[in-house]
Design an enzyme around this catalytic site. Structure first.
Site, mmCIF file in Angstrom:
data_model
loop_
_atom_site.group_PDB
_atom_site.id
_atom_site.type_symbol
_atom_site.label_atom_id
_atom_site.label_comp_id
_atom_site.label_asym_id
_atom_site.label_seq_id
_atom_site.Cartn_x
_atom_site.Cartn_y
_atom_site.Cartn_z
ATOM 1 N N CYS A 2 -30.573 4.614 44.846
ATOM 2 C CA CYS A 2 -29.213 4.851 44.416
ATOM 3 C C CYS A 2 -28.292 4.946 45.639
ATOM 4 C CB CYS A 2 -29.024 6.115 43.602
ATOM 5 S SG CYS A 2 -29.971 6.124 42.087
ATOM 6 N N ARG A 28 -29.746 -0.278 47.998
ATOM 7 C CA ARG A 28 -30.305 1.017 47.601
ATOM 8 C C ARG A 28 -30.648 1.088 46.121
ATOM 9 N NH1 ARG A 28 -29.432 4.925 51.484
ATOM 10 N NH2 ARG A 28 -29.810 6.530 49.943
ATOM 11 N N TRP A 75 -30.905 3.029 41.048
ATOM 12 C CA TRP A 75 -32.329 2.684 41.013
ATOM 13 C C TRP A 75 -32.917 3.699 40.042
ATOM 14 C CZ3 TRP A 75 -37.067 5.008 41.983
ATOM 15 C CH2 TRP A 75 -38.149 4.141 42.174
ATOM 16 N N ASN A 101 -27.291 10.837 43.615
ATOM 17 C CA ASN A 101 -28.473 10.138 44.142
ATOM 18 C C ASN A 101 -29.548 11.205 44.338
ATOM 19 O OD1 ASN A 101 -29.187 9.124 47.560
ATOM 20 N ND2 ASN A 101 -30.380 8.762 45.761
ATOM 21 N N GLY A 102 -30.746 10.972 43.780
ATOM 22 C CA GLY A 102 -31.826 11.949 43.920
ATOM 23 C C GLY A 102 -32.420 12.299 42.564
ATOM 24 N N GLU A 493 -49.337 -5.933 56.987
ATOM 25 C CA GLU A 493 -47.891 -6.103 56.852
ATOM 26 C C GLU A 493 -47.562 -7.464 56.223
ATOM 27 O OE1 GLU A 493 -45.469 -4.291 56.725
ATOM 28 O OE2 GLU A 493 -43.729 -5.547 57.104
ATOM 29 N N LYS A 497 -45.429 -7.919 52.732
ATOM 30 C CA LYS A 497 -44.203 -8.719 52.620
ATOM 31 C C LYS A 497 -44.329 -9.706 51.471
ATOM 32 C CE LYS A 497 -41.823 -6.934 54.367
ATOM 33 N NZ LYS A 497 -42.060 -5.764 55.138
ATOM 34 N N GLU A 500 -44.225 -8.002 48.005
ATOM 35 C CA GLU A 500 -42.915 -7.414 47.695
ATOM 36 C C GLU A 500 -41.916 -8.435 47.175
ATOM 37 O OE1 GLU A 500 -41.417 -3.966 50.531
ATOM 38 O OE2 GLU A 500 -42.119 -5.695 51.651
ATOM 39 N N HIS A 516 -68.393 -6.803 52.488
ATOM 40 C CA HIS A 516 -68.819 -5.554 51.856
ATOM 41 C C HIS A 516 -68.208 -5.405 50.462
ATOM 42 C CE1 HIS A 516 -70.833 -4.409 55.513
ATOM 43 N NE2 HIS A 516 -69.728 -4.700 56.198
ATOM 44 N N LYS A 616 -34.339 0.254 49.092
ATOM 45 C CA LYS A 616 -34.482 0.304 50.548
ATOM 46 C C LYS A 616 -34.872 1.685 51.061
ATOM 47 C CE LYS A 616 -33.820 -1.653 54.586
ATOM 48 N NZ LYS A 616 -34.950 -2.528 54.899
HETATM 49 C C1 F6R Z 1 -41.383 -2.629 52.975
HETATM 50 C C2 F6R Z 1 -40.546 -1.476 53.158
HETATM 51 C C3 F6R Z 1 -41.096 -0.145 52.782
HETATM 52 C C4 F6R Z 1 -40.660 0.910 53.809
HETATM 53 C C5 F6R Z 1 -41.087 2.316 53.346
HETATM 54 C C6 F6R Z 1 -40.744 3.372 54.389
HETATM 55 O O1 F6R Z 1 -40.744 -3.810 53.313
HETATM 56 O O2 F6R Z 1 -39.438 -1.575 53.593
HETATM 57 O O3 F6R Z 1 -42.478 -0.177 52.647
HETATM 58 O O4 F6R Z 1 -41.244 0.600 55.030
HETATM 59 O O5 F6R Z 1 -40.464 2.619 52.149
HETATM 60 O O6 F6R Z 1 -39.380 3.375 54.644
HETATM 61 P P1 F6R Z 1 -38.793 4.027 55.955
HETATM 62 O O7 F6R Z 1 -39.268 3.217 57.106
HETATM 63 O O8 F6R Z 1 -37.314 3.984 55.779
HETATM 64 O O9 F6R Z 1 -39.325 5.425 56.017
#
Ligand code: F6R
Length: 621
Positions: A2, A28, A75, A101-102, A493, A497, A500, A516, A616
């Site tokens: 949010c 967000r 969100w 937000n929260g 990673e 990506k 996601e 395994h 985000k």
């Molecule tokens: C993946 C991504 C998330 C963040 C995670 C932690 O692309 O962006 O997995 O890495 O939510 O977020 P931060 O780094 O803001 O604590």
């Protein structure tokens, strides 16, 4: 999770500015959007479920009268994305509007009580209680600011909220606890917002609100009350990010812009070397254990950090997911350094763990967002210099986190040769970026057919579905990524990506671990990305490649220029400067994998900037 904005202007109509600002926070949350302004004793409200552009084309969100207002992108946590559940929420008389937000953890008991007093609820949200609580307090004769203070005394959980009422024109009252909220102090425009990109176009003068503090915006400016309701002066800091940094600047998506900014992000973060050195000098000698704590992509950067600190500085290092911290971090003591990695500095799980670690150990935060909560709670902070990252999937902030960790580990271990190697990384990244069309062309093979040709229908979904057709990858629904040591963290990673933003089910395994268990899944429907930089593990990862190839998997090989064995055995290869060895690989080998995810997402007609179900900044546990 949010985004909120509140704005008071002297004379101008606020809706266009509110709309522009809230658009910058779409990363967000993008379930729904809403704006409320007020004039002539009436609240004007427009809101609905859907992405900003969709709702705007239906409702013309900029067309609202009034000089003050609030806006929200959602969100969803409580209640599905719908018009009714969208913010702003109003009281029954439609004289008060709020955005939040929260999560209000005790909203059910508050709701029961309010209902017993005659209040009626229209939404399924936890947020709506705030509108009715303010209504209730204002009806006892309190003003908006005093009512918000009463609300703080009643609600539990994480929140940033902004409220306005028609009975106090040109005023917005806002507060926060555990969700971010900044205050923008312009010449004639005053803001609250969840994050700085929302307001940078209008002002760079920012104050950071602490837990329990209240800010009041009106036409004359901003005033603050501390948690004990005493008026306070707050420091106004100048944010050095430019508004352009939060624009697409001709790129079709933020994500591809941010991938292309990675060489500069590395250079800028390397310039933090002296700052990192001063922290290292201060703590060196006082620590005999390091613990990294983080979530998601930041956790993957931490994994690289474990390998680096152990091998370069010889200090025992562990990595914990922040959400698992409280279950296993019993061995902290004053000689443990706990490093928190977080792009946003606002991730709820990470902040919770930081508070616990502060009780026993020294804490260091590696963070991209200036003034964010983690920076104010940790003993030391290293800022990554990636600039604002708007794409939901982390790219340039990840690379910058890695650079900060490489600097830290090499300075701790006094490994000058790695420091020298780091200087060459921007050029290696540039080389990869110059060849992005190769990946784009390959990724196009993942494009789903809009209409499946008749002749394919009987074979789709069966093993070997696409084998022998035209080596397209359009039916791929699962993919494996394998690597060893440093390259295992790259595999993790790379897989994150891809899942996601393309929604392809992707898993990463340490090469040696395949046999395994996971190898049972391998057949010709599961391509395997093999990360094979030069170095001591090259032979071993090539053996793992053979194992999956023998079971029919197509191989996507990422390796060094000149690695003919890899080229021979792979169905597609992307090659990188052979000077990039296994130790440096995380900083460079991730780039083709980010590009692959991006272009597969685009080929599948998805929006890589706004992946489904994600936000985000994850401000709830
Ligand atoms: C993946 C991504 C998330 C963040 C995670 C932690 O692309 O962006 O997995 O890495 O939510 O977020 P931060 O780094 O803001 O604590």
């Amino acid at each position: 999770m949010c985004g909120i904005v509140g704005c008071v202007l002297k004379n101008e109509k606020v809706a266009p500015i509110l709309f522009d600002s809230i658009t910058k926070l779409e990363y967000r949350g993008y379930d729904s959007i809403g704006l409320a302004t007020a004039c002539e004793g009436k609240i004007n409200l427009k809101k609905d479920a859907g992405k900003i552009a969709e709702v705007d084309s239906k409702l013309n969100l900029r067309d609202l009268e009034g000089n003050y207002g609030i806006a929200h992108v959602r969100w969803a946590t409580h209640g599905d994305p719908s018009k009714t559940n969208s913010h702003p929420h109003l009281n029954k008389d439609e004289t008060i509007a709020i955005v939040h937000n929260g999560i209000i953890e005790n909203y059910l008991s508050i709701k029961d009580k309010l209902e017993s007093e005659g209040y009626e609820f229209v939404s399924d949200t936890d947020t709506e209680v705030i509108a009715h609580l303010i209504d209730k307090y204002m009806k006892t004769g309190l003003d908006l600011t005093q009512s918000v203070r009463q609300v703080i005394n009643v609600i539990e959980g994480a929140y940033a909220l902004a409220a306005m009422t028609v009975s106090e024109p040109n005023r917005i009252v806002a507060t926060r606890k555990d969700s971010p909220l900044i205050v923008g102090v312009g010449e004639e425009e005053f803001f609250v917002a969840s994050d700085s990109p929302a307001i940078l176009k209008y002002t760079k003068n920012i104050a950071y609100l602490e837990k329990g503090e209240i800010v009041v915006l009106d036409e004359e400016g901003v005033s603050f009350l501390d948690a004990d309701d005493e008026p306070i002066e707050k420091e106004i800091e100048v944010n050095d990010w430019s508004p352009d940094m939060a624009e697409k600047e001709g790129y079709p998506h933020f994500m591809i812009k941010e991938i292309n900014e990675q060489s500069a992000a590395v250079k800028n973060t390397l310039s933090e070397r002296d700052k990192v050195k001063s922290i290292v000098d201060e703590i060196k000698g006082d620590i005999d254990k390091v613990l990294f704590v983080a979530c998601g992509t930041s956790y993957h950067a931490s994994m690289t950090g474990k390998y680096l600190i152990e091998s370069l500085a010889g200090i025992q290092t562990e990595v914990l997911l922040a959400s698992e911290f409280k279950y296993s971090a019993s061995s902290l003591d004053e000689r443990t350094l706990v490093i928190f990695i977080s792009q946003s500095g606002e991730t709820a799980d990470t902040l919770k763990a930081l508070d616990v670690a502060n009780e026993t150990s020294r804490t260091l935060a590696i963070v991209n967002v200036r003034g964010s909560s983690a920076t104010r709670r940790a003993d030391y902070t290293i800022y990554t210099q990636a600039g604002p990252e708007i794409g939901v999937a982390a790219t340039k902030t990840y690379i910058s986190q890695l650079v900060a960790i490489y600097l830290f580990a090499s300075l701790l271990g006094e490994k000058d040769e790695i420091l020298k190697d780091l200087e060459k990384v921007p050029a290696y990244i540039e080389d990869v970026l110059k060849k992005q069309d190769e990946i784009k062309r390959f990724a196009y093979k993942f494009k789903k057919l809009d209409k499946v040709p008749k002749y394919l229908k009987p074979i789709l979904g069966k093993p070997n579905a696409y084998k022998g057709l035209d080596k397209n990858f359009r039916h791929v629904e699962d993919m494996f990524f394998i690597g060893r040591g440093y390259s295992y963290s790259i595999a993790l990673e790379g897989a994150l990506k891809l899942k996601e933003i393309s929604y392809i089910h992707a898993e990463a395994y340490a090469g040696g671990e395949l046999k395994h268990g996971p190898i049972a899944l391998i057949d010709s429907n599961i391509p395997v990305v093999v990360i094979a930089p030069p170095g001591e593990d090259h032979k071993k990862i090539m053996s793992n490649l053979e194992e999956v190839k023998a079971r029919g998997a197509d191989i996507i090989g990422i390796g060094a220029i000149g690695d003919e064995d890899l080229v021979l055995k792979s169905d597609y290869t992307f090659l990188i400067n052979s000077e990039v060895n296994d130790v440096l690989a995380p900083l460079v080998y991730i780039v083709p994998l980010q590009l692959l995810s991006y272009y597969v997402s685009v080929a599948r007609n998805l929006d890589p900037d706004k992946p489904r179900n994600l936000a985000k900044c994850v401000t709830v546990e």
